[in-house]
Design a protein around this motif. Structure first.
Motif, PDB file in Angstrom:
ATOM      1  N   VAL A  69      30.916  26.137  55.033  1.00  0.00           N
ATOM      2  CA  VAL A  69      30.715  27.203  55.203  1.00  0.00           C
ATOM      3  C   VAL A  69      29.362  26.732  53.414  1.00  0.00           C
ATOM      4  CG1 VAL A  69      29.459  29.651  53.742  1.00  0.00           C
ATOM      5  CG2 VAL A  69      31.522  29.019  55.676  1.00  0.00           C
ATOM      6  N   PRO A  70      28.240  25.887  53.036  1.00  0.00           N
ATOM      7  CA  PRO A  70      27.765  25.895  52.322  1.00  0.00           C
ATOM      8  C   PRO A  70      27.162  26.524  51.723  1.00  0.00           C
ATOM      9  CG  PRO A  70      26.154  25.678  54.067  1.00  0.00           C
ATOM     10  CD  PRO A  70      27.586  26.740  54.932  1.00  0.00           C
ATOM     11  N   ILE A  71      27.580  26.730  49.972  1.00  0.00           N
ATOM     12  CA  ILE A  71      26.743  27.705  49.532  1.00  0.00           C
ATOM     13  C   ILE A  71      25.982  27.043  48.497  1.00  0.00           C
ATOM     14  CG2 ILE A  71      28.424  29.423  47.505  1.00  0.00           C
ATOM     15  CD1 ILE A  71      29.901  29.435  49.482  1.00  0.00           C
ATOM     16  N   ASN A  72      24.720  28.194  47.681  1.00  0.00           N
ATOM     17  CA  ASN A  72      24.052  27.063  47.109  1.00  0.00           C
ATOM     18  C   ASN A  72      24.417  28.325  45.323  1.00  0.00           C
ATOM     19  OD1 ASN A  72      21.456  28.317  45.077  1.00  0.00           O
ATOM     20  ND2 ASN A  72      21.537  26.088  46.013  1.00  0.00           N
ATOM     21  N   CYS A  73      24.419  28.389  44.366  1.00  0.00           N
ATOM     22  CA  CYS A  73      25.103  28.532  43.191  1.00  0.00           C
ATOM     23  C   CYS A  73      23.496  29.206  42.487  1.00  0.00           C
ATOM     24  CB  CYS A  73      24.969  27.675  42.407  1.00  0.00           C
ATOM     25  SG  CYS A  73      27.216  26.927  42.746  1.00  0.00           S
ATOM     26  N   ASN A  74      24.012  30.084  42.692  1.00  0.00           N
ATOM     27  CA  ASN A  74      22.565  30.863  41.849  1.00  0.00           C
ATOM     28  C   ASN A  74      20.933  30.636  42.043  1.00  0.00           C
ATOM     29  OD1 ASN A  74      24.731  32.445  41.326  1.00  0.00           O
ATOM     30  ND2 ASN A  74      25.541  31.706  39.228  1.00  0.00           N
ATOM     31  N   GLY A  75      20.730  30.325  43.325  1.00  0.00           N
ATOM     32  CA  GLY A  75      19.488  29.915  43.400  1.00  0.00           C
ATOM     33  C   GLY A  75      19.262  28.661  42.838  1.00  0.00           C
ATOM     34  N   GLU A  76      20.198  27.646  42.178  1.00  0.00           N
ATOM     35  CA  GLU A  76      19.827  26.266  41.981  1.00  0.00           C
ATOM     36  C   GLU A  76      19.636  25.530  42.263  1.00  0.00           C
ATOM     37  OE1 GLU A  76      22.671  26.000  38.413  1.00  0.00           O
ATOM     38  OE2 GLU A  76      21.995  27.937  37.261  1.00  0.00           O
ATOM     39  N   PHE A  77      19.685  24.246  42.532  1.00  0.00           N
ATOM     40  CA  PHE A  77      19.389  23.468  43.040  1.00  0.00           C
ATOM     41  C   PHE A  77      20.722  22.773  43.033  1.00  0.00           C
ATOM     42  CE2 PHE A  77      18.125  18.604  44.140  1.00  0.00           C
ATOM     43  CZ  PHE A  77      17.864  18.931  45.884  1.00  0.00           C
ATOM     44  N   HIS A  78      21.441  22.763  44.129  1.00  0.00           N
ATOM     45  CA  HIS A  78      23.894  22.988  43.174  1.00  0.00           C
ATOM     46  C   HIS A  78      23.887  23.956  44.232  1.00  0.00           C
ATOM     47  CE1 HIS A  78      27.712  22.869  41.145  1.00  0.00           C
ATOM     48  NE2 HIS A  78      27.265  22.133  41.903  1.00  0.00           N
ATOM     49  N   TRP A  79      24.825  22.286  45.691  1.00  0.00           N
ATOM     50  CA  TRP A  79      25.253  23.018  46.707  1.00  0.00           C
ATOM     51  C   TRP A  79      26.718  23.242  46.449  1.00  0.00           C
ATOM     52  CZ3 TRP A  79      23.284  26.027  50.560  1.00  0.00           C
ATOM     53  CH2 TRP A  79      21.295  26.591  50.207  1.00  0.00           C
ATOM     54  N   VAL A  80      27.716  23.468  47.336  1.00  0.00           N
ATOM     55  CA  VAL A  80      29.418  23.571  46.482  1.00  0.00           C
ATOM     56  C   VAL A  80      29.437  23.964  48.416  1.00  0.00           C
ATOM     57  CG1 VAL A  80      28.676  23.897  44.138  1.00  0.00           C
ATOM     58  CG2 VAL A  80      29.737  25.379  46.352  1.00  0.00           C
ATOM     59  N   LEU A  81      30.422  22.395  49.201  1.00  0.00           N
ATOM     60  CA  LEU A  81      31.084  23.000  50.097  1.00  0.00           C
ATOM     61  C   LEU A  81      32.261  23.533  50.648  1.00  0.00           C
ATOM     62  CD1 LEU A  81      30.531  22.451  53.254  1.00  0.00           C
ATOM     63  CD2 LEU A  81      32.206  20.765  53.032  1.00  0.00           C
ATOM     64  N   ALA A  82      32.501  25.028  50.733  1.00  0.00           N
ATOM     65  CA  ALA A  82      33.347  25.846  50.862  1.00  0.00           C
ATOM     66  C   ALA A  82      34.019  25.814  52.094  1.00  0.00           C
ATOM     67  CB  ALA A  82      33.228  26.872  50.798  1.00  0.00           C
ATOM     68  N   VAL A  83      34.931  25.247  52.589  1.00  0.00           N
ATOM     69  CA  VAL A  83      36.299  25.583  53.419  1.00  0.00           C
ATOM     70  C   VAL A  83      36.793  26.160  53.726  1.00  0.00           C
ATOM     71  CG1 VAL A  83      37.413  23.990  54.927  1.00  0.00           C
ATOM     72  CG2 VAL A  83      36.074  22.372  53.649  1.00  0.00           C
ATOM     73  N   VAL A  84      36.588  27.190  55.018  1.00  0.00           N
ATOM     74  CA  VAL A  84      37.369  27.938  54.902  1.00  0.00           C
ATOM     75  C   VAL A  84      38.552  28.088  55.984  1.00  0.00           C
ATOM     76  CG1 VAL A  84      37.778  30.643  55.833  1.00  0.00           C
ATOM     77  CG2 VAL A  84      35.678  29.944  54.603  1.00  0.00           C
ATOM     78  N   ALA A  85      39.775  27.551  54.688  1.00  0.00           N
ATOM     79  CA  ALA A  85      40.922  27.217  56.035  1.00  0.00           C
ATOM     80  C   ALA A  85      41.382  28.054  56.532  1.00  0.00           C
ATOM     81  CB  ALA A  85      42.015  26.242  55.388  1.00  0.00           C
ATOM     82  N   LEU A  86      41.576  28.447  57.978  1.00  0.00           N
ATOM     83  CA  LEU A  86      41.949  29.901  58.443  1.00  0.00           C
ATOM     84  C   LEU A  86      43.386  30.145  58.228  1.00  0.00           C
ATOM     85  CD1 LEU A  86      38.840  30.435  61.097  1.00  0.00           C
ATOM     86  CD2 LEU A  86      39.203  31.672  58.406  1.00  0.00           C
ATOM     87  N   LYS A  87      44.034  28.991  58.314  1.00  0.00           N
ATOM     88  CA  LYS A  87      45.258  28.890  58.686  1.00  0.00           C
ATOM     89  C   LYS A  87      45.917  28.887  58.066  1.00  0.00           C
ATOM     90  CE  LYS A  87      45.540  27.011  63.382  1.00  0.00           C
ATOM     91  NZ  LYS A  87      46.159  25.439  63.965  1.00  0.00           N
ATOM     92  N   GLU A  88      45.373  28.603  56.484  1.00  0.00           N
ATOM     93  CA  GLU A  88      46.513  28.626  55.415  1.00  0.00           C
ATOM     94  C   GLU A  88      45.755  29.542  54.893  1.00  0.00           C
ATOM     95  OE1 GLU A  88      45.473  24.490  53.361  1.00  0.00           O
ATOM     96  OE2 GLU A  88      45.688  23.494  55.172  1.00  0.00           O
ATOM     97  N   ARG A  89      44.885  30.090  55.314  1.00  0.00           N
ATOM     98  CA  ARG A  89      44.324  31.026  54.510  1.00  0.00           C
ATOM     99  C   ARG A  89      43.705  31.602  52.743  1.00  0.00           C
ATOM    100  NH1 ARG A  89      46.484  36.637  57.583  1.00  0.00           N
ATOM    101  NH2 ARG A  89      46.611  36.105  59.747  1.00  0.00           N
ATOM    102  N   CYS A  90      43.303  30.306  53.034  1.00  0.00           N
ATOM    103  CA  CYS A  90      42.839  29.949  51.576  1.00  0.00           C
ATOM    104  C   CYS A  90      40.859  29.130  51.307  1.00  0.00           C
ATOM    105  CB  CYS A  90      43.712  28.794  50.729  1.00  0.00           C
ATOM    106  SG  CYS A  90      43.664  26.881  51.799  1.00  0.00           S
TER     107      CYS A  90
END
Length: 132
Positions: A69-90
C-alpha cells in the motif's frame, strides 16, 4: 510510486508458480480510509479493494500473503510503502526519508490504518475466506 507497484503487480501475475503471493493497491486506498467515516461510498470502495475488484487491484486479499500500500504523508512529496502482512497481522513500513518530523506524521497515518483496516477486513468476509 504507482509505477513500482504496477511492476510488482505485473510480476505477481507472471509468476503464478511462486509460493509467495502478494497484491498491490493504488494510492487512493488511504484516501478511501480517510473519508470512509464521512461517506458510505468510500466504505464500499475499501471492501471492493479487499475483495479484488477495481483497477489496478491484482488478487483478492484472502489469496495473498502481503498487500503493498503506497501512502502519501499529509499531501507532501513524501511517499512510504506500507506492507500489510496478513498472515502475521501486522503492518511493515518502508520509508526512505526517515526523520523524526516525518515519523510523527507517519505514525499517525499508520495508526489510523491499523485501527480501521480490521473493521473492513471483517465486513468484507476476509477472515471467513482466508485460505491458509
Amino acid at each position: 510510486m504507482d509505477v513500482i507497484l504496477y511492476y510488482l503487480w505485473k510480476k505477481s501475475k507472471q509468476q503464478s508458480h511462486s509460493n509467495y503471493r502478494y497484491t498491490t493497491t493504488n494510492c487512493f486506498l488511504k484516501t478511501y480510509i480517510d473519508n470512509a467515516s464521512a461517506t458510505p461510498e468510500y466504505e464500499d470502495k475499501i471492501v471492493g479493494t479487499i475483495k479484488g475488484f477495481g483497477i489496478p487491484v491484482g488478487l483478492p486479499w484472502h489469496l495473498t500473503d502481503d498487500v503493498y500500500v503506497p501512502i502519501n504523508c499529509n499531501g507532501e512529496f513524501h511517499w512510504v510503502l506500507a506492507v500489510v502482512a496478513l498472515k502475521e497481522r501486522c503492518i511493515k513500513v518502508y520509508d526512505s526519508m526517515s526523520s523524526s518530523r516525518t515519523n510523527r506524521k507517519l505514525c499517525s497515518e499508520i495508526q489510523k490504518l491499523s485501527i480501521i483496516l480490521p473493521k473492513y477486513l471483517e465486513s468484507s468476509g476476509f477472515f471467513e475466506q482466508k485460505d491458509n
